[in-house]
Design an enzyme around this catalytic site. Structure first.
Site, PDB file in Angstrom:
ATOM      1  N   LYS A 259      -3.914  -1.508  14.253  1.00 25.70           N
ATOM      2  CA  LYS A 259      -3.081  -0.495  14.892  1.00 25.70           C
ATOM      3  C   LYS A 259      -3.493  -0.300  16.353  1.00 25.70           C
ATOM      4  O   LYS A 259      -4.664  -0.282  16.678  1.00 25.70           O
ATOM      5  CB  LYS A 259      -3.146   0.806  14.106  1.00 25.70           C
ATOM      6  CG  LYS A 259      -2.229   0.711  12.885  1.00 25.70           C
ATOM      7  CD  LYS A 259      -2.159   1.996  12.120  1.00 25.70           C
ATOM      8  CE  LYS A 259      -3.471   2.226  11.444  1.00 25.70           C
ATOM      9  NZ  LYS A 259      -3.577   1.622  10.127  1.00 25.70           N
TER      10      LYS A 259
ATOM     11  N   GLU B 251       0.836  -1.210   0.000  1.00 24.87           N
ATOM     12  CA  GLU B 251       0.000   0.000   0.000  1.00 24.87           C
ATOM     13  C   GLU B 251       0.867   1.255   0.000  1.00 24.87           C
ATOM     14  O   GLU B 251       2.071   1.200   0.280  1.00 24.87           O
ATOM     15  CB  GLU B 251      -0.927   0.005   1.216  1.00 24.87           C
ATOM     16  CG  GLU B 251      -0.183  -0.110   2.532  1.00 24.87           C
ATOM     17  CD  GLU B 251      -0.784   0.724   3.640  1.00 24.87           C
ATOM     18  OE1 GLU B 251      -1.259   1.848   3.376  1.00 24.87           O
ATOM     19  OE2 GLU B 251      -0.733   0.262   4.789  1.00 24.87           O
TER      20      GLU B 251
HETATM   21  N1  PSU Z   1      -0.200   0.668   8.690  1.00 20.63           N
HETATM   22  C1  PSU Z   1       0.861   1.415   9.054  1.00 20.63           C
HETATM   23  N2  PSU Z   1       0.754   2.775   8.862  1.00 20.63           N
HETATM   24  C2  PSU Z   1      -0.341   3.347   8.252  1.00 20.63           C
HETATM   25  C3  PSU Z   1      -1.439   2.547   7.841  1.00 20.63           C
HETATM   26  C4  PSU Z   1      -1.303   1.203   8.097  1.00 20.63           C
HETATM   27  O1  PSU Z   1       1.858   0.890   9.575  1.00 20.63           O
HETATM   28  O2  PSU Z   1      -0.357   4.550   8.050  1.00 20.63           O
HETATM   29  C5  PSU Z   1      -2.652   3.144   7.126  1.00 20.63           C
HETATM   30  C6  PSU Z   1      -3.243   2.091   6.211  1.00 20.63           C
HETATM   31  O3  PSU Z   1      -3.212   2.586   4.893  1.00 20.63           O
HETATM   32  C7  PSU Z   1      -4.659   1.895   6.706  1.00 20.63           C
HETATM   33  C8  PSU Z   1      -4.977   3.250   7.236  1.00 20.63           C
HETATM   34  O4  PSU Z   1      -5.520   1.477   5.695  1.00 20.63           O
HETATM   35  O5  PSU Z   1      -3.753   3.599   7.916  1.00 20.63           O
HETATM   36  C9  PSU Z   1      -6.215   3.220   8.121  1.00 20.63           C
HETATM   37  O6  PSU Z   1      -6.780   4.478   8.182  1.00 20.63           O
HETATM   38  P1  PSU Z   1      -8.259   4.720   8.772  1.00 20.63           P
HETATM   39  O7  PSU Z   1      -8.158   4.320  10.218  1.00 20.63           O
HETATM   40  O8  PSU Z   1      -8.527   6.189   8.572  1.00 20.63           O
HETATM   41  O9  PSU Z   1      -9.174   3.820   8.002  1.00 20.63           O
END
Ligand code: PSU
Ligand code: MN
Length: 300
Positions: A159, A27
């Site tokens: 996360k 990604e």
């Molecule tokens: N994993 C990481 N760092 C990130 C992300 C994932 O180590 O920045 C990103 C991914 O792209 C994931 C996004 O899809 O954070 C999730 O964002 P949200 O909670 O706004 O859906």
């Protein structure tokens, strides 16, 4: 214009997919918004190198010039890492990005959406989005995409900034099989432990492939989430993690940070507060996950 006109595979990725060679999708939101400069570009390059070292072909995904790009060249990679005009695009943003010509980095959700349509079966990331803490029902689109895309997604759990038990329940409700890669507990991103059980333990790439193949035979259309703990030497100590997480969450609330800005804000604040310990863990787990994903893609 048809959907396939919108999808542009680099020639390397295109021939690898056609020849059934191991390909690993990566990604780009983690590059554009998840890591600070200059470590972001260095990490993007490093992840591609790691996949290649395991005889795989990396396919970093982004939206550029109205195209869903699968496999970036050096110039495109640099634009994603260094331009201030790169949006964070989840699946809901793809129509506007294509129609308006927005350049953007793809999240786990939109990367899966694109990678699956490009014929790729394995995807490596850091941590998935999930159910956020707090009153507001902020649930990442990553979860919904996992529930409807038959792919192997390699990550270190959700996360740590999220409500992990609620995220675990969501995965169960939506029939997403959670495998622990050489572990019995779902890892918690910067930490190897969450106290939450996985559905099945896999000790090798072949174990993962067996389960993925069984999903296909059963016609189950959700993802196989393979969770890999951060390497022990890069794990952030529990007390430090709790302290920096509390500070980041309180700051986000005070500054009214919400929506797509929340995750990047929390990650950046935790890195500052931990003097880079969470950043080092993030990079270590991304590298490790890319390696495991490439091994799984080779076994497939
Ligand atoms: N994993 C990481 N760092 C990130 C992300 C994932 O180590 O920045 C990103 C991914 O792209 C994931 C996004 O899809 O954070 C999730 O964002 P949200 O909670 O706004 O859906
Ligand atoms: Mn959200």
């Amino acid at each position: 214009m048809t959907r396939s006109d919108l999808l542009t595979l680099s020639s390397e990725v295109e021939s690898a997919v056609a020849a059934n060679q191991p390909v690993v999708a990566l990604e780009s939101t983690v590059i554009a918004h998840g890591l600070p400069r200059p470590q972001n570009l260095a990490t993007a390059l490093r992840l591609e190198e790691i996949v290649r070292a395991e005889a795989g072909v990396p396919a970093t995904i982004a939206v550029l010039d109205r195209k869903l790009c699968v496999g970036l060249d050096a110039e495109q990679r640099e634009l994603i890492a260094n331009s201030d005009d790169v949006k964070k695009l989840s699946t809901r943003d793809l129509p506007a990005a294509v129609a308006r010509g927005w350049n953007g980095a793809t999240t786990v959700a939109s990367t899966m959406w694109i990678a699956h349509r490009a014929g790729i079966h394995v995807f490596a990331t850091g941590g998935i989005g999930g159910v956020h803490r707090g009153e507001l029902q902020d649930v990442s689109a990553d979860l919904r995409e996992l529930s409807r895309t038959p792919m192997i997604v390699v990550c270190s759990g959700a996360k740590i900034v999220l409500d992990l038990p609620a995220t675990r329940e969501w995965l169960e409700t939506h029939s997403i099989t959670v495998a622990g890669y050489q572990c019995d507990e779902m890892p918690a991103f910067y930490s190897r432990r969450s106290g939450l059980a996985v559905d099945v333990r896999c000790d090798s790439p072949d174990h993962v492939v067996e389960i993925f193949n069984a999903q296909r035979k059963l016609g189950i259309e959700s993802a196989l989430l393979v969770t890999v703990p951060v390497p022990a030497e890069a794990e952030v100590e529990a007390a430090v993690l709790q302290r920096v997480l509390d500070v980041a969450l309180a700051d986000a609330e005070r500054e009214h940070i919400t929506g797509r800005d929340l995750t990047p804000f929390l990650l950046a604040r935790m890195s500052e507060q931990s003097e880079g310990a969470t950043l080092r863990a993030n990079i270590a787990l991304l590298e490790n996950n890319a390696r495991v994903a490439a091994q799984i893609a080779s076994a497939l």
